[in-house]
Motif scaffolding. Structure first.
Motif, PDB file in Angstrom:
ATOM      1  N   THR A 198       0.868  -1.181   0.000  1.00 61.79           N
ATOM      2  CA  THR A 198       0.000   0.000   0.000  1.00 61.79           C
ATOM      3  C   THR A 198       0.900   1.225   0.000  1.00 61.79           C
ATOM      4  N   ASN A 199       0.696   2.125  -0.982  1.00 62.45           N
ATOM      5  CA  ASN A 199       1.594   3.277  -1.180  1.00 62.45           C
ATOM      6  C   ASN A 199       3.005   2.811  -1.538  1.00 62.45           C
ATOM      7  N   SER A 202       1.648   2.016  -6.267  1.00 64.02           N
ATOM      8  CA  SER A 202       0.299   2.401  -6.680  1.00 64.02           C
ATOM      9  C   SER A 202      -0.126   3.531  -5.741  1.00 64.02           C
ATOM     10  N   GLU A 203      -0.285   4.695  -6.346  1.00 66.18           N
ATOM     11  CA  GLU A 203      -0.519   5.906  -5.555  1.00 66.18           C
ATOM     12  C   GLU A 203      -1.793   5.813  -4.727  1.00 66.18           C
ATOM     13  N   LEU A 204      -1.736   6.279  -3.500  1.00 66.14           N
ATOM     14  CA  LEU A 204      -2.914   6.277  -2.626  1.00 66.14           C
ATOM     15  C   LEU A 204      -3.999   7.164  -3.225  1.00 66.14           C
ATOM     16  N   GLN A 205      -5.212   6.626  -3.333  1.00 67.69           N
ATOM     17  CA  GLN A 205      -6.360   7.416  -3.772  1.00 67.69           C
ATOM     18  C   GLN A 205      -7.125   7.959  -2.579  1.00 67.69           C
ATOM     19  N   GLU A 209      -3.008   4.350   4.241  1.00 68.40           N
ATOM     20  CA  GLU A 209      -1.768   3.666   4.638  1.00 68.40           C
ATOM     21  C   GLU A 209      -1.636   3.749   6.158  1.00 68.40           C
ATOM     22  N   ASP A 210      -1.281   2.639   6.752  1.00 65.75           N
ATOM     23  CA  ASP A 210      -1.083   2.574   8.201  1.00 65.75           C
ATOM     24  C   ASP A 210       0.285   3.169   8.520  1.00 65.75           C
ATOM     25  N   LYS A 215       3.481   0.804   4.298  1.00 61.99           N
ATOM     26  CA  LYS A 215       3.239  -0.048   3.131  1.00 61.99           C
ATOM     27  C   LYS A 215       2.184  -1.118   3.408  1.00 61.99           C
ATOM     28  N   HIS A 216       1.375  -0.881   4.415  1.00 64.62           N
ATOM     29  CA  HIS A 216       0.233  -1.748   4.725  1.00 64.62           C
ATOM     30  C   HIS A 216      -1.010  -0.888   4.894  1.00 64.62           C
TER      31      HIS A 216
END
Ligand SMILES: [Zn+2]
Ligand SMILES: [Zn+2]
Length: 260
Positions: A198-199, A202-205, A209-210, A215-216
């Motif tokens: 995560t992040n 693939s860009e965060l929409q 992200e924790d 990355k989770h």
């Protein structure tokens, strides 16, 4: 499940290699020169290539396993379904399998995992096809401790390793999950990192992200939730008997980066 911490780790960029003559090998089938460095990039950097179908219209997945540690057919089928439901590959996704002779190795460093890939991997990305390498090993990770076991690791842009013998020790026993369920969860989680979650390419929409577990994903039910890294977390995530799926926010990130 045993009361130990189970880590699904992500190793970023430490094995990044520079381009050199050694990066070129000859394709046995076509005789063409292949630059293997394309498949030796940082994890998440090929997320768009894996997700989108505009240029790389095909995917080939090479599953290699040490003799005796072949993943279950159910887990492979679940992985196929996960790939085809998330990625756009109009010319299809092909799987090939190879067995690697048994060694009595008890623990693998990441460098040794990489050495196995360099020795045995046969498929590399081309102009039209993206190639993936997934290795199932006996033994365990050299980073395991008495209280912590690593189940899998994504280490390059198209490669991850699954510590299959470790999974064997944690599945199919009393109060333990079914093996294929555990395998599928770890395989799909590692592939999720290659897809940039995560992040991680693939860009965060949305803001999911924790930050305490980079990355989770912050959603507890999501495949990319950090608690997949603890025995209790994995136990909770598998208690319904279903492989964890991606939540809406992770799905949005994949769609925005060429996936579906
Ligand atoms: Zn992870
Ligand atoms: Zn998520």
């Amino acid at each position: 499940m045993k009361n130990i911490l189970l880590k699904v780790i992500l190793v970023c960029s430490i094995l990044f290699s520079c381009s050199s003559k050694e990066d070129e090998i000859i394709d046995n089938e076509t005789g063409n020169l292949i630059n293997v460095s394309t498949n030796r990039q940082v994890t998440g950097s090929s997320a768009n290539d894996l997700l989108s179908g505009g240029i790389l219209k095909k995917m080939i997945v090479e599953i290699a396993y040490i003799e005796g540690f072949k993943p279950s057919e159910t887990a492979i089928n679940n992985f196929k379904n996960f790939i085809t439901s998330r990625t756009n590959k109009p010319e299809g996704v092909t799987f090939i399998t190879q067995e690697i002779s048994f060694t009595d190795k008890e623990a693998y460093t990441l460098e040794e995992v990489v050495a196995l890939e360099k020795e045995h991997r046969t498929k590399y990305s081309s102009d039209t096809t993206i190639a993936l390498w997934v290795l199932f090993v006996n033994g365990k990770s050299s980073k395991d401790t008495s209280s912590s076991a690593i189940l899998g690791a994504a280490y390059w842009n198209t490669s991850f390793v699954i510590y299959e013998e470790t999974l064997h020790g944690l599945s199919n026993g009393a109060f333990e999950p079914e093996r294929s369920l555990l395998e599928s969860s770890v395989i799909n989680h590692e592939f999720g990192h290659l897809l940039g979650l995560t992040n991680l390419g693939s860009e965060l929409q949305s803001n999911h992200e924790d930050t305490e577990h980079p990355k989770h994903c912050i959603e507890e039910d999501c495949l990319m939730y950090w608690a997949a890294e603890t025995s209790q977390g994995i136990g909770n995530m598998l208690s319904g008997g279903q492989v964890p799926t991606l939540d809406a926010q992770c799905l949005e990130d994949l769609k925005a980066n060429g996936g579906k």
